[in-house]
Motif scaffolding. Sequence first.
Motif, PDB file in Angstrom:
ATOM      1  N   UNK A 236      55.177  41.497  99.937  1.00  0.00           N
ATOM      2  CA  UNK A 236      54.786  40.423 100.857  1.00  0.00           C
ATOM      3  C   UNK A 236      55.211  40.735 102.287  1.00  0.00           C
ATOM      4  N   UNK A 237      56.416  41.285 102.447  1.00  0.00           N
ATOM      5  CA  UNK A 237      56.884  41.619 103.790  1.00  0.00           C
ATOM      6  C   UNK A 237      56.008  42.686 104.438  1.00  0.00           C
ATOM      7  N   UNK A 238      55.586  43.661 103.651  1.00  0.00           N
ATOM      8  CA  UNK A 238      54.736  44.725 104.198  1.00  0.00           C
ATOM      9  C   UNK A 238      53.401  44.153 104.665  1.00  0.00           C
ATOM     10  N   UNK A 239      52.887  43.186 103.930  1.00  0.00           N
ATOM     11  CA  UNK A 239      51.610  42.581 104.326  1.00  0.00           C
ATOM     12  C   UNK A 239      51.782  41.693 105.551  1.00  0.00           C
ATOM     13  N   UNK A 240      52.912  40.981 105.633  1.00  0.00           N
ATOM     14  CA  UNK A 240      53.143  40.121 106.793  1.00  0.00           C
ATOM     15  C   UNK A 240      53.396  40.938 108.049  1.00  0.00           C
TER      16      UNK A 240
ATOM     17  N   UNK B 165      59.383  44.897 106.378  1.00  0.00           N
ATOM     18  CA  UNK B 165      59.675  45.605 105.126  1.00  0.00           C
ATOM     19  C   UNK B 165      60.532  46.830 105.378  1.00  0.00           C
ATOM     20  N   UNK B 166      60.327  47.478 106.503  1.00  0.00           N
ATOM     21  CA  UNK B 166      61.059  48.708 106.791  1.00  0.00           C
ATOM     22  C   UNK B 166      62.497  48.431 107.190  1.00  0.00           C
ATOM     23  N   UNK B 167      62.755  47.285 107.804  1.00  0.00           N
ATOM     24  CA  UNK B 167      64.107  47.007 108.311  1.00  0.00           C
ATOM     25  C   UNK B 167      64.874  45.987 107.474  1.00  0.00           C
ATOM     26  N   UNK B 168      64.235  45.399 106.474  1.00  0.00           N
ATOM     27  CA  UNK B 168      64.894  44.350 105.692  1.00  0.00           C
ATOM     28  C   UNK B 168      66.042  44.925 104.872  1.00  0.00           C
ATOM     29  N   UNK B 169      67.227  44.333 105.037  1.00  0.00           N
ATOM     30  CA  UNK B 169      68.399  44.714 104.251  1.00  0.00           C
ATOM     31  C   UNK B 169      68.713  43.554 103.312  1.00  0.00           C
ATOM     32  N   UNK B 170      68.406  43.723 102.044  1.00  0.00           N
ATOM     33  CA  UNK B 170      68.518  42.620 101.097  1.00  0.00           C
ATOM     34  C   UNK B 170      69.786  42.679 100.270  1.00  0.00           C
TER      35      UNK B 170
END
Length: 349
Positions: A151-155, A160-165
């Motif tokens: 979902x992050x990649x589509x938004x 998506x590249x920087x998200x630290x989960x």
Amino acid sequence: MVVCGIDPHKSTLTAVTADAVGRRLTQRTVGARPENWLGLLAWARGQAREVLWAVEDGRGLAGGLIRYLLAAGQRVVLVPPKLMARARSSARTRGKSDPIDALAVARAALREDDLPVAHLDQDALDVRLLTDHHDTLVEQRTATINRLRWHLHDLDPALEATATLTSVRGRQRLSERLRALPVSVRQALADELLADITALTRRVRELERRIGELVRPMAPTLLDLTGIGVLTAAKIIGETGGITRFPTSAAFAAHNGTAPIPIWTGNKPTFRLSRGGNRQLNAALHRMAITQLRRHQPARDYLDRYLQRRPHATRKAALRALKRHLSDVVYKALITDLASTNSELPATA
């Protein structure tokens, strides 16, 4: 003496008794419910004063029956499913059915004299239940993270590249950036998945705390070994199910799959990797070996000596030899912890 082989299922248990040479005597199928176990015990004890119960080692299918038999003073051995295939293939009957499988279990118990003997131990069982639940929650969290990343990649690919989960601060920053986006179904789903990840992480941390409280008093020597943390120690304790059921370190190595298999017939001994055994235990020993090769000089020295003595050996073969060595180290640590606590940690049902 008779051997009573049990083929357990969710709804039924099939039992077949065999004499000392493996000849089939009688068979019986009952429902897999506690009210049927007393009748099954009386039926088997009516054929001989001494009964050896051999139960297929199916995870969770026969735990209640094994605990009942142990409480009644019966001797129970656990038969790995791979031994049943060998016993079934040597039988005169063809095909596969519950009575055939139960007889194969009984004959495997007669043929193998070093099978694990089941014992009651609630502490080790609790550790295994908690570690299994921990693994399930981690799998759920990983699957949720994977869905969120799509979902992050589509938004916004940058999200998506920087998200630290894996950190609280990283999830908080991502939540703020999600709420700054235009409202949409995908943005709402991503925010909901992020909340699920936070909740799962909280549950995983709480489980790790509970596991640590159980494991630290049980295995101080094991935890002192390089490469053994609380979760790895818990996995070893739960999957071993009591070190006393293994008479030697070699039997423990065969159980965890680190003992090599001979494949030579001539003058040149050759061994290959064992793909059997308890793979959870094997994975724990593998993690221990990899960690020791990074942080523990004696492990690196062991690997170098192995390669020097065997010029044609591969590094993978040396790693397998190190895992076999560490199996003995873990065995001795479990024995030491058992002696220091003055209480048995036997096999769980």
